[in-house]
Design a protein around this motif. Sequence first.
Motif, short mmCIF file in Angstrom:
data_model
loop_
_atom_site.label_atom_id
_atom_site.label_comp_id
_atom_site.label_asym_id
_atom_site.label_seq_id
_atom_site.Cartn_x
_atom_site.Cartn_y
_atom_site.Cartn_z
N PRO A 112 0.75 -1.43 0.00
CA PRO A 112 -0.16 0.09 -0.04
C PRO A 112 0.86 1.27 0.06
O PRO A 112 0.10 2.42 -0.23
N TRP A 113 1.97 1.28 0.19
CA TRP A 113 3.02 2.35 0.27
C TRP A 113 3.93 2.39 -1.02
O TRP A 113 4.86 3.19 -1.10
N GLY A 114 3.64 1.66 -2.04
CA GLY A 114 4.44 1.97 -3.32
C GLY A 114 5.36 1.14 -3.23
O GLY A 114 6.26 0.97 -4.29
N HIS A 115 5.97 0.17 -2.52
CA HIS A 115 7.24 -0.58 -2.38
C HIS A 115 7.00 -1.80 -3.18
O HIS A 115 5.83 -2.53 -3.16
N GLY A 116 7.84 -2.34 -4.08
CA GLY A 116 7.82 -3.46 -4.88
C GLY A 116 8.23 -4.81 -4.22
O GLY A 116 9.04 -4.68 -3.39
#
Length: 133
Positions: A112-116
């Motif tokens: 949800p925080w954009g980390h892959g």
Amino acid sequence: MKMLVNIDVPDLAAAERFFADAFGLRRGRRFGGDALEMLGGDAPVYLLHKEAGTIAAGASARDYLRHWTPVHVDVVVDDLDAALIRAVAAGATQEGAVRDAGWGRIVQLSDPWGHGWCLVQFLGRGYDEIATQ
């Protein structure tokens, strides 16, 4: 050498729920209001409270939109299909189809925080199936 995984998040409580529900991690130690240790993998994961807009690397402002980085974490699972359902239900976004490789199966996600992230299921001898040395 011991490796640690540190992940910036804007909301520790939401991140704790996500990493518990998506990957089966459990809470370890809490370090005041700004950091939380999550256990259950090969390396501990430290969730670090960092607000969007604060300075990250260099002069870059931190944001939690989907971003690309050459560094990501692979989560090795026994059942990729079940792990994918669990991660998406917890709030991950599937990015592309599940792919088959000579060593197993893989699917890309973002949290949800954009980390892959990638979920990886080894088959046969895993990476040894394709190792050349």
